[in-house]
Design an enzyme around this catalytic site. Structure first.
Site, short mmCIF file in Angstrom:
data_model
loop_
_atom_site.label_atom_id
_atom_site.label_comp_id
_atom_site.label_asym_id
_atom_site.label_seq_id
_atom_site.Cartn_x
_atom_site.Cartn_y
_atom_site.Cartn_z
N GLY A 99 120.82 -26.33 77.42
CA GLY A 99 119.64 -25.71 77.47
C GLY A 99 119.51 -24.14 78.09
N GLY A 108 117.20 -20.59 80.23
CA GLY A 108 116.18 -19.92 80.54
C GLY A 108 116.29 -18.52 80.54
N GLY A 109 115.57 -17.78 81.22
CA GLY A 109 115.47 -16.18 81.06
C GLY A 109 116.80 -15.78 81.89
CG MET A 110 117.87 -15.41 86.24
SD MET A 110 117.07 -15.68 87.90
CE MET A 110 118.08 -16.72 88.80
CE LYS A 119 118.35 -23.56 86.79
NZ LYS A 119 117.05 -23.23 87.40
CG ASP A 132 107.87 -19.25 88.11
OD1 ASP A 132 106.81 -18.62 87.91
OD2 ASP A 132 108.95 -19.41 87.58
#
Length: 247
Positions: A1, A3-5, A23, A117
């Site tokens: 997967g 995400g933006g970062m 991550k 967030d």
């Protein structure tokens, strides 16, 4: 997967004989000290959090120019996916999910951590109904001056509190507002503010109250509407003052 970062990998921790999620910071950010600081802070912020409704961080690491977190592997869907598939929740469905989210945020606040967030993308729903809150990526110790700098608003604008949108200090009550937006979306299937740009959404939040939840979903009870409206009050002093009070 991904995400933006960062990118997320499923991996085997051979030392502890368990499946984990890793991550890894995207390569375009590894030369940016600000992003590296933010990435490390995510790991440090939550590595001390041990709660059944918070994704566990096992460790923070660096291998040359690769920066990574080792995390608990959670099977499930994020709350945004669940909402898109099932539509708005009834009060009976809403409460057990909302209660678990409130418990997680209350625990983090007790540890002096503000999430900053909260949004459905950061909440994982396991097949057995257990909720896991993740991605404390922009959390900071509440004792720090948590200023959201104008021009680089952190978090997703739909869920940000009005004070965050104005660039003011964010505290625990900012998370309460975001929880209110989350409850609004769970109860109605809609977002309280819509706009063509993040700036227009932010301006609406600062200047006007949202459409009452029962207008968006007439089947909603008056009691739940009142809870959502208080959690989303534009004045932080008039919101619930803790996540447990909201629960």
């Amino acid at each position: 997967g991904g995400g933006g970062m960062s990118l997320i990998y499923r991996a085997m921790d051979v030392q502890n004989h368990r499946i984990v999620a890793i991550k890894v910071l995207r390569s375009q950010y590894t030369s940016d000290p600000a992003f590296i600081t933010r990435f490390r802070r995510e790991g440090i912020s939550v590595s001390g959090l041990d709660h059944p409704n918070i994704v566990k961080i096992y460790g923070v690491g660096q291998d040359e120019d690769i920066y990574y977190l080792v995390m608990e592997m959670i099977e499930g869907k994020d709350l945004k996916q669940v909402l898109q598939e099932s539509g708005p929740f009834s009060g009976r469905q809403l409460y057990p999910m909302a209660a678990q989210i409130c418990e997680a945020i209350a625990y983090a606040h007790h540890k002096r951590i503000i999430h900053r967030d909260i949004k459905p993308h950061n909440i994982i729903v396991r097949p057995d109904g257990q909720i896991k809150v993740t991605d404390f990526g922009i959390a900071r110790a509440a004792s720090e001056a948590t200023m959201t700098h104008t021009g680089s608003i952190m978090g997703s604008v739909h869920y940000l509190s009005p004070e965050q949108a104005k660039g003011e200090i964010a505290d625990e009550r900012s998370d309460i507002y975001s929880l209110g937006v989350l409850l609004y979306e769970m109860a109605t299937g809609k977002l309280p503010y819509e706009g063509e740009s993040p700036i227009s959404v932010a301006v609406q939040k600062i200047q006007q109250d949202p459409v009452p939840p029962r207008e968006a979903n007439p089947e909603l009870s008056e009691a739940i509407e009142m809870v959502i409206q208080r959690a989303m009050h534009r004045d932080p002093r008039k919101r619930y003052q803790s996540a447990l009070e909201l629960k």
